[in-house]
Design an enzyme around this catalytic site. Structure first.
Site, short mmCIF file in Angstrom:
data_model
loop_
_atom_site.label_atom_id
_atom_site.label_comp_id
_atom_site.label_asym_id
_atom_site.label_seq_id
_atom_site.Cartn_x
_atom_site.Cartn_y
_atom_site.Cartn_z
N SER A 148 0.83 -1.20 0.00
CA SER A 148 0.00 0.00 0.00
C SER A 148 0.86 1.24 0.00
O SER A 148 1.95 1.24 0.59
CB SER A 148 -0.88 0.00 1.25
OG SER A 148 -1.54 1.23 1.37
N TYR A 159 -2.26 -0.85 10.56
CA TYR A 159 -2.36 -1.28 9.16
C TYR A 159 -1.10 -0.86 8.39
O TYR A 159 -0.47 -1.68 7.71
CB TYR A 159 -3.61 -0.65 8.53
CG TYR A 159 -3.73 -0.85 7.04
CD1 TYR A 159 -4.10 -2.08 6.50
CD2 TYR A 159 -3.46 0.20 6.14
CE1 TYR A 159 -4.22 -2.26 5.13
CE2 TYR A 159 -3.58 0.02 4.78
CZ TYR A 159 -3.96 -1.20 4.27
OH TYR A 159 -4.07 -1.38 2.91
N LYS A 163 1.96 -3.14 6.56
CA LYS A 163 2.34 -3.10 5.14
C LYS A 163 3.84 -2.82 5.00
O LYS A 163 4.49 -3.32 4.07
CB LYS A 163 1.51 -2.05 4.40
CG LYS A 163 0.03 -2.43 4.26
CD LYS A 163 -0.18 -3.71 3.47
CE LYS A 163 -1.64 -4.01 3.21
NZ LYS A 163 -1.87 -5.26 2.47
N1 LIG Z 1 -8.71 -0.32 -1.41
C1 LIG Z 1 -7.61 0.42 -1.38
O1 LIG Z 1 -7.64 1.64 -1.62
C2 LIG Z 1 -6.28 -0.20 -1.08
C3 LIG Z 1 -5.13 0.63 -1.14
C4 LIG Z 1 -3.90 0.06 -0.90
C5 LIG Z 1 -3.80 -1.29 -0.61
N2 LIG Z 1 -4.92 -2.06 -0.56
C6 LIG Z 1 -4.74 -3.48 -0.28
O2 LIG Z 1 -5.42 -4.24 -1.27
C7 LIG Z 1 -5.84 -5.50 -0.72
C8 LIG Z 1 -7.33 -5.71 -0.97
O3 LIG Z 1 -8.02 -4.59 -0.44
P1 LIG Z 1 -9.57 -4.31 -0.77
O4 LIG Z 1 -9.72 -2.85 -0.79
O5 LIG Z 1 -10.01 -5.13 -1.93
O6 LIG Z 1 -10.25 -4.88 0.59
P2 LIG Z 1 -11.77 -5.31 0.87
O7 LIG Z 1 -12.68 -4.75 -0.15
O8 LIG Z 1 -11.99 -4.98 2.31
O9 LIG Z 1 -11.74 -6.90 0.68
C9 LIG Z 1 -11.02 -7.66 1.60
C10 LIG Z 1 -10.90 -9.10 1.15
O10 LIG Z 1 -10.08 -9.76 2.12
C11 LIG Z 1 -10.83 -10.80 2.74
N3 LIG Z 1 -10.58 -10.80 4.19
C12 LIG Z 1 -10.79 -9.80 5.07
N4 LIG Z 1 -10.48 -10.20 6.31
C13 LIG Z 1 -10.07 -11.48 6.21
C14 LIG Z 1 -9.64 -12.45 7.14
N5 LIG Z 1 -9.57 -12.21 8.46
N6 LIG Z 1 -9.30 -13.68 6.69
C15 LIG Z 1 -9.39 -13.96 5.38
N7 LIG Z 1 -9.79 -13.10 4.44
C16 LIG Z 1 -10.13 -11.87 4.85
C17 LIG Z 1 -12.29 -10.49 2.48
O11 LIG Z 1 -13.02 -11.72 2.48
P3 LIG Z 1 -14.55 -11.80 3.05
O12 LIG Z 1 -15.42 -11.33 1.91
O13 LIG Z 1 -14.76 -13.21 3.39
O14 LIG Z 1 -14.63 -10.88 4.22
C18 LIG Z 1 -12.22 -9.82 1.12
O15 LIG Z 1 -12.20 -10.77 0.09
C19 LIG Z 1 -5.44 -5.44 0.76
O16 LIG Z 1 -4.19 -6.05 0.92
C20 LIG Z 1 -5.33 -3.95 1.04
O17 LIG Z 1 -4.49 -3.68 2.12
C21 LIG Z 1 -6.16 -1.54 -0.78
#
Ligand SMILES: NC(=O)c1ccc[n+]([C@@H]2O[C@H](COP(=O)([O-])OP(=O)(O)OC[C@H]3O[C@@H](n4cnc5c(N)ncnc54)[C@H](OP(=O)(O)O)[C@@H]3O)[C@@H](O)[C@H]2O)c1
Length: 237
Positions: A148, A159, A163
């Site tokens: 991130s 968080y 990362k």
């Molecule tokens: N969105 C952003 O702007 C952003 C920016 C930088 C980095 N990231 C990174 O990108 C990645 C995905 O982010 P996202 O925005 O797509 O997140 P999200 O929409 O919150 O989706 C999270 C995913 O992770 C799974 N998950 C959550 N808690 C879990 C647990 N305890 N055990 C197993 N699976 C779990 C969820 O499964 P369930 O459906 O079963 O809950 C879901 O599939 C992450 O590594 C995040 O840090 C995101």
């Protein structure tokens, strides 16, 4: 990037953790577009239903594994699920993560630090430890750890700290895998409108592809230990 590059992932299997929604779902679909078979993952099998439906549009095999990556039993369930079918993975996309809510940094309780590190770091390491040996024995592997841009901002510890740990771990892993065809990368997806990123984020979630696919499509003995920025890539028609 062209929709069909010279590199096909036909016959390969990828595990995309956290592919029930958000960025993981986009990555799973993007890999399927390159003919890659996909192991979907969520905390519960039913959470992955919609992504499974979307992948049925592609001529690839799919399977679902479930497990809460915040627990050792959940990590074990994921590894055992993959071991049952398909038996191995060629591409490990460590995407699942949790983000804590904002608090003054001196008020954050131990359990909040613990959860961020359990899911974002310890599970990622455990899955790498489980699947890297199989990749090494086959002479092919791609491990992508989703990081991130928040590591550069003074907010959202634990968080952000987790990362930073992922980044350092990936560097160490790259050194350990040097000279092998198991290539490890980090991906900075950009700030995206997902459940985690929220509605005010800069980019639509779909913009994570094609950039997120670049580290999965690396040529044999290509760059190892590199950081990819998803927003630097676009589809060319
Ligand atoms: N969105 C952003 O702007 C952003 C920016 C930088 C980095 N990231 C990174 O990108 C990645 C995905 O982010 P996202 O925005 O797509 O997140 P999200 O929409 O919150 O989706 C999270 C995913 O992770 C799974 N998950 C959550 N808690 C879990 C647990 N305890 N055990 C197993 N699976 C779990 C969820 O499964 P369930 O459906 O079963 O809950 C879901 O599939 C992450 O590594 C995040 O840090 C995101």
């Amino acid at each position: 990037m062209g929709r069909k590059s010279a590199t096909s992932l036909a016959g390969r299997w990828a595990l995309v953790t956290g592919s029930s929604r958000g960025i993981g779902r986009e990555i799973a679909q993007g890999l399927a577009e390159f003919d890659c078979n996909v192991v979907l993952h969520a905390r519960k099998r039913e959470n992955a239903r919609r992504t499974l439906e979307l992948l049925s549009e592609y001529d690839v095999e799919t399977t679902v594994v479930a497990g809460d990556l915040g627990t050792a039993a959940g990590v074990r369930a994921v590894v055992e699920g993959v071991t049952r079918h398909p038996g191995h993975v060629d591409i490990l996309y460590n995407n699942a993560a949790v983000q804590n809510t904002w608090q003054s940094v001196w008020e954050i309780e131990r359990r909040t630090w613990q959860e961020a590190f359990d899911v974002n770091v310890h599970a990622l390491v455990a899955l790498t430890n489980a699947f890297a040996p199989g990749m090494l024995s086959k002479g092919y592997g791609r491990i992508i750890n989703v990081s991130s841009g928040i590591r550069d901002l003074p907010s959202l510890a634990p968080y952000s700290v987790s990362k930073a740990a992922v980044d350092k771990y990936t560097q160490d892993l790259a050194a350990g895998l040097s000279g092998t065809n198991v290539l490890v990368s980090t991906l900075d997806p950009g700030w995206l409108r997902t459940d985690m990123g929220g509605p005010n984020a800069d980019h639509d979630v779909t913009t994570v592809v094609p950039g997120a696919l670049v580290p999965a499509l690396l040529p044999d003995f290509g760059p190892n230990g590199k950081r990819f920025f998803a927003q630097e890539y676009e589809w060319s028609e």
